[in-house]
Design an enzyme around this catalytic site. Sequence first.
Site, PDB file in Angstrom:
ATOM      1  N   GLU A   1      15.148  26.966 -22.806  1.00 31.45           N
ATOM      2  CA  GLU A   1      16.614  26.431 -23.038  1.00 31.45           C
ATOM      3  C   GLU A   1      16.678  24.951 -22.607  1.00 31.45           C
ATOM      4  O   GLU A   1      16.715  24.739 -21.629  1.00 31.45           O
ATOM      5  CB  GLU A   1      17.672  27.452 -22.137  1.00 31.45           C
ATOM      6  CG  GLU A   1      19.150  26.932 -22.524  1.00 31.45           C
ATOM      7  CD  GLU A   1      20.275  27.681 -21.801  1.00 31.45           C
ATOM      8  OE1 GLU A   1      20.035  27.892 -20.602  1.00 31.45           O
ATOM      9  OE2 GLU A   1      21.017  28.070 -22.524  1.00 31.45           O
TER      10      GLU A   1
ATOM     11  N   GLY B   1      22.335  32.487 -11.859  1.00 28.82           N
ATOM     12  CA  GLY B   1      22.742  33.646 -11.971  1.00 28.82           C
ATOM     13  C   GLY B   1      21.964  34.925 -11.199  1.00 28.82           C
ATOM     14  O   GLY B   1      22.601  35.740 -10.493  1.00 28.82           O
TER      15      GLY B   1
ATOM     16  N   LYS C   1      35.791  28.177  -8.364  1.00 24.26           N
ATOM     17  CA  LYS C   1      35.341  27.085  -8.234  1.00 24.26           C
ATOM     18  C   LYS C   1      34.655  26.642  -9.667  1.00 24.26           C
ATOM     19  O   LYS C   1      33.679  27.048 -10.389  1.00 24.26           O
ATOM     20  CB  LYS C   1      33.973  27.389  -7.514  1.00 24.26           C
ATOM     21  CG  LYS C   1      33.533  25.898  -6.984  1.00 24.26           C
ATOM     22  CD  LYS C   1      32.092  26.007  -6.642  1.00 24.26           C
ATOM     23  CE  LYS C   1      31.040  25.721  -7.620  1.00 24.26           C
ATOM     24  NZ  LYS C   1      30.933  24.538  -8.413  1.00 24.26           N
TER      25      LYS C   1
ATOM     26  N   GLU D   1      27.322  35.626 -17.313  1.00 21.98           N
ATOM     27  CA  GLU D   1      27.129  35.111 -18.646  1.00 21.98           C
ATOM     28  C   GLU D   1      26.319  33.875 -18.461  1.00 21.98           C
ATOM     29  O   GLU D   1      26.495  32.990 -18.002  1.00 21.98           O
ATOM     30  CB  GLU D   1      28.361  34.881 -19.172  1.00 21.98           C
ATOM     31  CG  GLU D   1      28.545  35.189 -20.726  1.00 21.98           C
ATOM     32  CD  GLU D   1      28.280  33.969 -21.671  1.00 21.98           C
ATOM     33  OE1 GLU D   1      27.379  33.844 -21.844  1.00 21.98           O
ATOM     34  OE2 GLU D   1      29.238  33.300 -22.012  1.00 21.98           O
TER      35      GLU D   1
ATOM     36  N   CYS E   1      25.724  28.034 -24.228  1.00 28.00           N
ATOM     37  CA  CYS E   1      24.560  28.919 -23.910  1.00 28.00           C
ATOM     38  C   CYS E   1      24.534  29.568 -25.211  1.00 28.00           C
ATOM     39  O   CYS E   1      23.416  30.198 -25.693  1.00 28.00           O
ATOM     40  CB  CYS E   1      25.075  29.872 -22.875  1.00 28.00           C
ATOM     41  SG  CYS E   1      26.737  30.405 -22.967  1.00 28.00           S
TER      42      CYS E   1
ATOM     43  N   GLY F   1      26.952  30.600 -16.328  1.00 28.02           N
ATOM     44  CA  GLY F   1      26.026  29.112 -15.928  1.00 28.02           C
ATOM     45  C   GLY F   1      24.538  29.612 -16.219  1.00 28.02           C
ATOM     46  O   GLY F   1      24.329  30.662 -17.165  1.00 28.02           O
ATOM     47  N   SER F   2      23.816  29.100 -15.411  1.00 24.82           N
ATOM     48  CA  SER F   2      22.169  29.040 -15.899  1.00 24.82           C
ATOM     49  C   SER F   2      21.550  30.472 -15.430  1.00 24.82           C
ATOM     50  O   SER F   2      22.168  31.125 -14.632  1.00 24.82           O
ATOM     51  CB  SER F   2      21.331  28.057 -15.266  1.00 24.82           C
ATOM     52  OG  SER F   2      21.559  28.133 -14.093  1.00 24.82           O
ATOM     53  N   THR F   3      20.657  30.920 -16.076  1.00 21.60           N
ATOM     54  CA  THR F   3      19.992  32.150 -15.497  1.00 21.60           C
ATOM     55  C   THR F   3      19.354  32.007 -14.159  1.00 21.60           C
ATOM     56  O   THR F   3      19.532  33.168 -13.521  1.00 21.60           O
ATOM     57  CB  THR F   3      18.819  32.555 -16.579  1.00 21.60           C
ATOM     58  OG1 THR F   3      19.469  32.625 -17.777  1.00 21.60           O
ATOM     59  CG2 THR F   3      18.063  33.662 -16.353  1.00 21.60           C
TER      60      THR F   3
HETATM   61  P1  ADP Z   1      24.004  23.647 -14.015  1.00 14.00           P
HETATM   62  O1  ADP Z   1      22.986  23.109 -13.238  1.00 14.00           O
HETATM   63  O2  ADP Z   1      23.779  23.536 -15.451  1.00 14.00           O
HETATM   64  O3  ADP Z   1      25.478  22.928 -13.937  1.00 14.00           O
HETATM   65  P2  ADP Z   1      24.384  26.131 -12.984  1.00 14.00           P
HETATM   66  O4  ADP Z   1      24.275  27.455 -13.443  1.00 14.00           O
HETATM   67  O5  ADP Z   1      23.637  25.651 -11.724  1.00 14.00           O
HETATM   68  O6  ADP Z   1      24.286  25.381 -14.127  1.00 14.00           O
HETATM   69  O7  ADP Z   1      25.959  25.872 -12.576  1.00 14.00           O
HETATM   70  C1  ADP Z   1      27.113  26.684 -12.943  1.00 14.00           C
HETATM   71  C2  ADP Z   1      27.893  26.741 -11.891  1.00 14.00           C
HETATM   72  O8  ADP Z   1      27.168  27.564 -10.756  1.00 14.00           O
HETATM   73  C3  ADP Z   1      28.605  25.593 -11.231  1.00 14.00           C
HETATM   74  O9  ADP Z   1      29.965  25.693 -11.187  1.00 14.00           O
HETATM   75  C4  ADP Z   1      27.797  25.383 -10.135  1.00 14.00           C
HETATM   76  O10 ADP Z   1      28.274  24.503  -9.037  1.00 14.00           O
HETATM   77  C5  ADP Z   1      27.826  26.762  -9.707  1.00 14.00           C
HETATM   78  N1  ADP Z   1      26.384  27.139  -8.812  1.00 14.00           N
HETATM   79  C6  ADP Z   1      25.393  26.756  -8.649  1.00 14.00           C
HETATM   80  N2  ADP Z   1      24.423  27.189  -7.723  1.00 14.00           N
HETATM   81  C7  ADP Z   1      25.345  28.152  -7.008  1.00 14.00           C
HETATM   82  C8  ADP Z   1      24.886  28.970  -5.918  1.00 14.00           C
HETATM   83  N3  ADP Z   1      23.965  28.982  -5.606  1.00 14.00           N
HETATM   84  N4  ADP Z   1      25.949  29.934  -5.804  1.00 14.00           N
HETATM   85  C9  ADP Z   1      27.075  29.927  -6.321  1.00 14.00           C
HETATM   86  N5  ADP Z   1      27.452  28.769  -7.472  1.00 14.00           N
HETATM   87  C10 ADP Z   1      26.481  28.203  -7.781  1.00 14.00           C
END
Ligand code: ADP
Length: 489
Positions: A392, A240, A182, A258, A293, A235-237
């Site tokens: 961040e 994660g 995704k 990561e 990041c 993605g974000s902490t």
């Molecule tokens: P940002 O808000 O900066 O986009 P995220 O870490 O939320 O950073 O997003 C990184 C990825 O994680 C995106 O593909 C987002 O759609 C996906 N994502 C966000 N929330 C969830 C979740 N609860 N479960 C799985 N994937 C998620």
Amino acid sequence: MLSFDPEKVSLPVGHYINGHHIQTQGAAFAVKRPSDGKIYATLREADAADVDRAVQIAHQAVKISGWAGCAPRERGRVLRRWADLIEQDSLLAQLEALGSTRPVSDVVQHEIPFTAEAIRFYAECADKYSGDLFPTRDSSLGMLITEPYGVIGAITPWNFPLSMASWKCGPALAAGNAVVLKPSELTPFSTVRMAELAVQAGLPAGVLNIVQGSGAVTGHALVTHPLVRKVSFTGSTVTGARIMSDAAQHGMKPVTLELGGKSPQLVFDDAGDIDVVAQRILRGFTANGGQACVAGTRLIVQRAIAAPLLDRLTVLCRSVQPGVTWDGDSRYAPLIDERQGNKVASVIAAAKAQGAEVLVGGERFADTAEGWFWQPTLLCNLAQDNPAVQQEIFGPVLTVQTFEEEEEGLRLAAHEIYGLCAGVHTLSLPRALRAMRAIEAGTVWINRYGRSGDFIIPTGGFLGSGIGKDLGRQAFQACQRQKSVLIDF
Ligand code: ADP
């Protein structure tokens, strides 16, 4: 020559499942161009039933096609062809530049070759790492064999869509897994094109599938699907942590995470040519508009050279020019969207409220329509607990702190939450090595800032910056599970 017309790029709309473009009936979401904020497509997100279909297909495909069971070198051959197609495809570069924050020149010179090279690295890994044999009785054989997990769920962010997809798919596919990926809902298209090219290269249809949609719906359905045996996320902490908890509760599946960072750039008074150092610092915090990041966003500089270094940095910051990502002459990335722009603005405002001074920048560039191009910003006069030092920001904002003694510099470099990477700039070998040992971060760059094209070097964070490694043979081995076998004969 690299410039292109953003209205004339043909978009691979929909999900990509079993080698076909699929439209579904989930909630509609609009996709905007970061450079000018214009909506250029509307997609429908994959709901839990759609994700189930993609995962079931992947689960079947990896077995029936022979991808899991073939000689590993056969997988390597397909991945090498895939890398070649990625390098040759002009549509891929345009999709990436149109929808992400990367100027087309940057995509062509860096993103595409790095994506292809990462896949080539894993093509080489495919048949290089095997199990083990153990000493036991003469009439027994003890061994460790490796096998693919089956279906790996991959979730990528919007800041480097292609290379993030290659970091996830390269090791997973080379090790004989199927992938359901995704991409970020903000940058959905280039990843689909990449998957089309994989099938053209000979990857069996259904072994790599792309589902589009939000994290809360599509991402969550992927992480919690019972046939997804491992999750790899960048993605974000905060997200994660949520994914790790979801993965734990739905099958105790392993995760590679990561995550975020707030990385220091520690500059000593013996760092060498100050113009070179200034260029390094600038690139470290402005590359991709600071939306990486690994961005080096905390300058911690020894007092003796603070003034000349800041003079040079100020001149460099003022020389930066914004420009839409489809113009071949543009070099500087916009922020991804208005939400990100507001985040950058609000942290700067909070920092100022606590005494920070803006040395240069601090605002959005004027005259960039609805694109959120943010001026490279230097903030000084900051206490360690200032929000701009702690949070961040994901924008081109550098905080500046000074120190007298090495120990004080190292203390300022430490961060309570993040430990992704750090830059150390000194020509003293003992000092560099002391800093390397002292800094609690997954990567330390000495007299440089940023990755090289050596994909054998893994990357990953300590503390809240993540778990496990992307890249290197470590990422390949993390896509295999290990089975102990004892045979009596
Ligand atoms: P940002 O808000 O900066 O986009 P995220 O870490 O939320 O950073 O997003 C990184 C990825 O994680 C995106 O593909 C987002 O759609 C996906 N994502 C966000 N929330 C969830 C979740 N609860 N479960 C799985 N994937 C998620």
